[in-house]
Design an enzyme around this catalytic site. Structure first.
Site, PDB file in Angstrom:
ATOM      1  N   LYS A   1     -10.183   5.072  24.507  1.00  0.00           N
ATOM      2  CA  LYS A   1      -8.875   4.881  23.859  1.00  0.00           C
ATOM      3  C   LYS A   1      -8.065   3.837  24.618  1.00  0.00           C
ATOM      4  O   LYS A   1      -7.486   2.928  24.015  1.00  0.00           O
ATOM      5  CB  LYS A   1      -8.101   6.187  23.841  1.00  0.00           C
ATOM      6  CG  LYS A   1      -6.606   6.032  23.568  1.00  0.00           C
ATOM      7  CD  LYS A   1      -5.848   7.331  23.517  1.00  0.00           C
ATOM      8  CE  LYS A   1      -5.300   7.758  24.842  1.00  0.00           C
ATOM      9  NZ  LYS A   1      -4.057   7.083  25.264  1.00  0.00           N
ATOM     10  N   ASN A   2      -8.040   3.946  25.950  1.00  0.00           N
ATOM     11  CA  ASN A   2      -7.142   3.079  26.730  1.00  0.00           C
ATOM     12  C   ASN A   2      -7.698   1.687  26.955  1.00  0.00           C
ATOM     13  O   ASN A   2      -7.098   0.879  27.671  1.00  0.00           O
ATOM     14  CB  ASN A   2      -6.785   3.762  28.052  1.00  0.00           C
ATOM     15  CG  ASN A   2      -5.880   4.963  27.800  1.00  0.00           C
ATOM     16  OD1 ASN A   2      -5.383   5.136  26.694  1.00  0.00           O
ATOM     17  ND2 ASN A   2      -5.715   5.799  28.812  1.00  0.00           N
TER      18      ASN A   2
ATOM     19  N   CYS B   1       8.236   9.853  26.876  1.00  0.00           N
ATOM     20  CA  CYS B   1       7.379  10.869  26.258  1.00  0.00           C
ATOM     21  C   CYS B   1       7.381  12.068  27.200  1.00  0.00           C
ATOM     22  O   CYS B   1       8.112  12.110  28.180  1.00  0.00           O
ATOM     23  CB  CYS B   1       5.971  10.319  26.038  1.00  0.00           C
ATOM     24  SG  CYS B   1       5.109  10.086  27.568  1.00  0.00           S
TER      25      CYS B   1
ATOM     26  N   ARG C   1       8.473   6.202  31.141  1.00  0.00           N
ATOM     27  CA  ARG C   1       7.579   5.131  30.649  1.00  0.00           C
ATOM     28  C   ARG C   1       8.336   3.811  30.492  1.00  0.00           C
ATOM     29  O   ARG C   1       8.443   3.241  29.417  1.00  0.00           O
ATOM     30  CB  ARG C   1       6.948   5.559  29.314  1.00  0.00           C
ATOM     31  CG  ARG C   1       6.347   6.945  29.299  1.00  0.00           C
ATOM     32  CD  ARG C   1       5.214   7.146  30.270  1.00  0.00           C
ATOM     33  NE  ARG C   1       4.039   6.378  29.978  1.00  0.00           N
ATOM     34  CZ  ARG C   1       3.067   6.741  29.133  1.00  0.00           C
ATOM     35  NH1 ARG C   1       3.187   7.872  28.475  1.00  0.00           N
ATOM     36  NH2 ARG C   1       2.015   5.985  28.927  1.00  0.00           N
TER      37      ARG C   1
ATOM     38  N   ASP D   1      -4.711  10.757  34.463  1.00  0.00           N
ATOM     39  CA  ASP D   1      -5.122  11.320  33.173  1.00  0.00           C
ATOM     40  C   ASP D   1      -6.135  12.448  33.311  1.00  0.00           C
ATOM     41  O   ASP D   1      -6.504  13.069  32.324  1.00  0.00           O
ATOM     42  CB  ASP D   1      -5.717  10.220  32.280  1.00  0.00           C
ATOM     43  CG  ASP D   1      -4.674   9.216  31.872  1.00  0.00           C
ATOM     44  OD1 ASP D   1      -5.047   8.138  31.379  1.00  0.00           O
ATOM     45  OD2 ASP D   1      -3.474   9.486  32.080  1.00  0.00           O
TER      46      ASP D   1
ATOM     47  N   ARG E   1      -4.602  12.485  19.117  1.00  0.00           N
ATOM     48  CA  ARG E   1      -4.255  11.083  19.410  1.00  0.00           C
ATOM     49  C   ARG E   1      -5.361  10.417  20.215  1.00  0.00           C
ATOM     50  O   ARG E   1      -5.584   9.216  20.095  1.00  0.00           O
ATOM     51  CB  ARG E   1      -2.966  11.024  20.233  1.00  0.00           C
ATOM     52  CG  ARG E   1      -1.746  11.458  19.515  1.00  0.00           C
ATOM     53  CD  ARG E   1      -0.533  11.219  20.363  1.00  0.00           C
ATOM     54  NE  ARG E   1      -0.565   9.838  20.906  1.00  0.00           N
ATOM     55  CZ  ARG E   1       0.346   9.377  21.745  1.00  0.00           C
ATOM     56  NH1 ARG E   1       1.329  10.152  22.147  1.00  0.00           N
ATOM     57  NH2 ARG E   1       0.278   8.140  22.193  1.00  0.00           N
TER      58      ARG E   1
END
Ligand code: EPZ
Length: 428
Positions: free
Chosen positions: A23-24, A117, A122, A306, A398
């Site tokens: 994803k990243n 978030c 962020r 993460d 997500r």
């Protein structure tokens, strides 16, 4: 209809899980496609909600995005807008990564300021300061960032206060078409950035220093579309390894590069969970009990933030006390409140979480506070006594492609069910 994940704890996992594309990495690759006129092709694209949002951002900019299975075709020929709207940026902060490519290609961009978030404020100050050093004029009003460089960007010597992943990526994507040389010092070194540099190189960019803290970019006048296969998702792989450590007779995880997980593998070994590596295959078996381990998150190659919630789940069952220090985000411990509902004994003291091992966790209804915290609650449900119901699963969808299907395929008693009373809460 919103969905919840139901898990009956105690099943042994066995078999092989193949992780999806990262994803990243892919979100940035999709943004980088803006830099070249034509069709860029990406293979191994995870079909996750964040990819859908980034696709919508590109469509709003006038690009055409279509999929064939896990291949994405992005045609930027007819791009005619340079604004990423609030409704999409608020859904996914990574939309801010269209800022650099838009300014580089079109000399103008208007991107909604991403909100905070559940894991922190962020900020994007390093993105904006770097773009100004490259010659863009930046203003912000009514919640939008406006960037313009009508005569193009010029190379600069940029020193990042913090090795920010997003700032490094946005500035790289701006610098590749800037006149002259750009040096980015204290750049982030994550594997996903190395993959972005490989893509940009295939598009004709000239970047030295991939994987180091100093990136040197020689600007080029034009970039061309490229075809690229996304690297495997190291965080999904790490998540699956922790699932294996908790509940597997034997679980093999493939599709990610073990070299991208060195510190995670080392910390698992310290916790009494050896992972055997055979090429790109990592195999783990659950020892049932764990040794306490101290963990401090840091930018790559440090322990990945993460993976912090997933390790908190593991260490909540250790024979002793562990200290987890979160150095990257200012409030990434919300997940602990939910894990306590399952019987964990965790004390939060600022950036530190003291995790006192307990004998067992018990299943309970819980809510995913964010993407990785949600995944860590699913991991807890795999070993908790009784049944766990994880709500607000949109957070999980997500960033994990078919997490339920992948875990069910190796023996977990896990399924999607209709959420009782409906999940509330806007997308973070
Ligand atoms: C990327 O976020 C990842 N997201 C995050 O993954 C990951 O946790 C993070 O990198 C760190 O590895 C994507 O790649 C889409 P940062 P990013 O800029 O780029 C501060 C997940 O679960 N900062 O390195 O936003 C910031 O506030 C997500 O997949 C500034 O102060 O991370 C934060 O405290 C979560 N000013 C710290 O740096 C800036 O201009 C790290 O942020 C930029 C960042």
């Amino acid at each position: 209809m919103s969905r919840a994940i139901h898990i009956a704890g105690g099943r042994a996992l066995r078999g092989t899980v193949t992780v999806s594309g990262a994803k990243n990495a892919v979100l940035k690759h999709m943004a980088a496609a803006i830099l070249a006129e034509g069709v860029s092709t990406f293979h191994r694209v995870p079909r996750i909600a964040d990819v859908e949002v980034m696709s919508e951002v590109l469509r709003r900019l006038g690009a055409d995005v279509r999929f064939e299975g896990d291949t994405a075709f992005i045609d930027t020929t007819s791009m005619d807008s340079f604004e990423a709207p609030y409704d999409l940026v608020a859904t996914m902060r990574a939309s801010i990564l269209v800022l650099g490519p838009l300014v580089a290609r079109f000399g103008t961009a208007r991107v909604a300021m991403p909100g905070g978030c559940n894991i922190g404020s962020r900020k994007i100050d390093l993105h904006l300061k770097g773009l100004q050093q490259l010659g863009a004029s930046i203003s912000s009003e009514h919640g939008y960032i406006e960037a313009s460089a009508p005569t193009g960007l010029s190379g600069a010597h940029i020193f990042l206060d913090f090795p920010s992943v997003g700032a490094t990526e946005n500035l790289l994507m701006a610098a590749v078409k800037a006149r002259g040389t750009t040096t980015i010092e204290n750049a982030a070194r994550e594997p996903e950035i190395q993959d972005l540099i490989a893509l940009l190189g295939a598009m004709g960019a000239r970047i030295e220093g991939a994987g180091t803290s100093t990136l040197v970019v020689e600007g080029v006048p034009e970039l061309r579309p490229a075809e690229h296969t996304v690297i495997g998702d190291r965080i999904e792989a790490g998540t699956m390894l922790v699932a294996g450590a908790l509940a597997a007779e034997s679980l093999t995880v493939e599709g990610a590069d073990p070299a991208h997980l060195e510190l995670v593998l080392s910390k698992l070994a310290d916790a009494g969970v050896p992972v055997s590596v055979d090429g790109a295959r990592m195999t783990v078996a659950g020892p049932g009990r764990f040794a306490p381990v101290d963990v401090a998150t840091l930018p790559y190659p440090g322990f990945p933030t993460d993976m912090q919630p997933q390790f908190m789940t593991l260490l909540s069952l250790a024979d002793g006390d562990s200290v987890i220090t979160e150095n990257v985000f200012e409030s990434r411990f919300m997940f602990a409140d939910e894990l306590r509902r399952m019987g964990a004994d965790i004390t939060i003291d600022g950036h530190r979480a003291i995790v006192r091992g307990v004998k067992r966790l018990s299943g309970a209804p819980v809510k995913a506070p964010d993407l990785r915290g949600g995944a860590a609650l699913v991991l807890a449900g795999l070993v908790a006594e009784g049944e766990t119901l994880v709500g607000d699963t949109y957070h999980i969808e997500r960033g994990y492609e078919d997490l339920v299907g992948k875990l069910a395929a190796v023996g977990a008693a896990i399924e999607w069910v209709e959420a009782e009373g409906g999940d509330v809460g806007a997308h973070a």
